[in-house]
Design an enzyme around this catalytic site. Structure first.
Site, mmCIF file in Angstrom:
data_model
loop_
_atom_site.group_PDB
_atom_site.id
_atom_site.type_symbol
_atom_site.label_atom_id
_atom_site.label_comp_id
_atom_site.label_asym_id
_atom_site.label_seq_id
_atom_site.Cartn_x
_atom_site.Cartn_y
_atom_site.Cartn_z
ATOM 1 N N GLN A 87 7.419 -18.134 1.176
ATOM 2 C CA GLN A 87 7.148 -17.192 2.264
ATOM 3 C C GLN A 87 7.194 -17.896 3.621
ATOM 4 O OE1 GLN A 87 4.045 -14.609 1.078
ATOM 5 N NE2 GLN A 87 3.901 -13.563 3.028
ATOM 6 N N SER A 135 5.896 -22.143 -3.982
ATOM 7 C CA SER A 135 4.992 -20.997 -4.099
ATOM 8 C C SER A 135 5.716 -19.814 -4.725
ATOM 9 C CB SER A 135 4.372 -20.663 -2.738
ATOM 10 O OG SER A 135 3.328 -19.728 -2.867
ATOM 11 N N LEU A 136 5.936 -18.710 -3.985
ATOM 12 C CA LEU A 136 6.633 -17.574 -4.600
ATOM 13 C C LEU A 136 8.022 -17.987 -5.074
ATOM 14 C CD1 LEU A 136 9.127 -15.667 -3.238
ATOM 15 C CD2 LEU A 136 7.552 -15.732 -1.354
ATOM 16 N N ARG A 152 1.883 -9.573 -6.795
ATOM 17 C CA ARG A 152 1.304 -10.834 -6.317
ATOM 18 C C ARG A 152 0.991 -10.732 -4.831
ATOM 19 N NH1 ARG A 152 3.414 -15.855 -4.326
ATOM 20 N NH2 ARG A 152 2.422 -17.714 -5.205
ATOM 21 N N HIS A 189 -3.342 -20.195 -1.794
ATOM 22 C CA HIS A 189 -3.502 -21.460 -2.514
ATOM 23 C C HIS A 189 -4.847 -22.135 -2.261
ATOM 24 C CE1 HIS A 189 0.528 -21.117 -3.998
ATOM 25 N NE2 HIS A 189 0.965 -20.896 -2.760
ATOM 26 N N GLN A 232 -1.349 -21.485 -10.127
ATOM 27 C CA GLN A 232 -0.668 -21.681 -8.850
ATOM 28 C C GLN A 232 -1.267 -20.825 -7.732
ATOM 29 O OE1 GLN A 232 2.044 -19.355 -7.266
ATOM 30 N NE2 GLN A 232 3.879 -20.586 -7.626
#
Length: 313
Positions: A10, A95-96, A120, A204, A253
């Site tokens: 992102q 991440s994503l 998510r 996170h 995660q």
């Protein structure tokens, strides 16, 4: 040459993303149509026309970034006449981007990945009321120092290292007041800059536990295959190929740190000589040049990039 394909996270989104790919290549158009159908939403219209503030919403940005990454990867495979496993030793995503990597490697269907990322994004937004959390980039501090800054700033609140992106680039996340304290402390520890990031939630960190719980339930319902090549996971910075292990790591995660610097170093230590960023922008390419100067880099997100990269194979 030993290669890894990497997938951005992102922050890379921009109005117009993926439009040229869709206009130039049928495999890309098919990916975008599949994502639209899976979500029951004309996501591509939002991606190509905006408005930017709506595209930037986490629940839209996450599936949109995945769609462009997978569209670019499917285009490479179709135009180059190869399968990902023929040309890569690993996949990894920030991440994503880990979901994009898994979709590209066939672990999830594109439709399931789009739905998981929509959820998510919504779950992460729901986890912490707007204004109560924050993230800040610590520029010029080594990871160990940045971690100490976060611990000192916590004072009973959540404040922890969220992204170890590259040497001298660590992002911390947590309660807004604690993150603001950390930004001030960082300046006394030699940080070149410590700046709050324009994000809608503190990703996170432990405050994301409600979102992790939602993702655990959602991931349990989704069919999953072993990826075509091993994934280098965010939370372990090492290879994993077992579907059930990956499923558990995707839950970890949400609250765990993205160990990107270590992930890149791991891939290079395993013999990777080229890191290819697939999708929007060149954020990971910039990080790779700082982490592993000896590795070659490439970024593939436009029709011109596709043609340039295929000539190198």
């Amino acid at each position: 040459m030993t290669r890894a394909f990497t997938f951005p996270g992102q922050g890379s989104q921009a109005v117009g993303m993926g439009k040229e790919l869709a206009e130039a290549f049928a495999p890309a158009r098919e990916v975008f149509e599949e994502v639209n159908d899976a979500l029951g939403q004309n996501l591509t219209k939002l991606m190509w026309e905006g408005p930017e503030d709506e595209l930037t919403l986490t629940e839209n940005a996450q599936p949109a970034l995945m769609a462009v990454s997978v569209a670019a990867m499917k285009t490479l495979e179709a135009e180059g006449g190869f399968a990902l496993a023929d040309k890569a030793s690993f996949v990894a995503g920030h991440s994503l981007g880990e979901y994009s990597a898994l979709a590209a490697a066939g672990a999830f269907t594109i439709a399931d990945t789009a739905r998981l990322l929509k959820l998510r994004g919504q779950a992460m937004q729901r986890a912490v009321p707007v204004g109560e959390g924050a993230m800040a980039a610590m520029l010029g501090l080594d990871f160990d120092v940045a971690k100490e800054v976060a611990e000192e700033a916590a004072q009973g609140e959540v404040c922890q290292a969220a992204n170890d992106n590259a040497p001298g680039q660590v992002v911390i996340s947590g309660a807004k007041a604690a993150v603001e304290r950390a930004a001030e402390i960082a300046k006394t520890k030699g940080a070149k800059r410590a700046m709050l990031l324009p994000v809608s939630a503190p990703f996170h960190c432990a405050l994301m536990q409600p979102a992790a719980d939602e993702m655990k339930a959602a991931l349990a319902e989704v069919a999953m295959q072993a990826p075509a090549v091993p994934l280098v996971a965010n939370v372990t910075a090492s290879r994993v190929a077992d579907a059930e292990t990956i499923r558990n790591l995707l839950v970890e995660q949400v609250t765990g740190m993205v160990r990107w610097r270590e992930s890149v170093l791991y891939m290079v230590e395993q013999g990777v000589t080229q890191l290819v960023e697939v999708g929007v922008g060149k954020v990971l390419t910039g990080m790779a040049k700082r982490i592993a100067k000896e590795a070659e880099t490439a970024a593939v997100g436009t029709p011109a990039d596709v043609e340039t990269f295929l000539k190198t194979l």
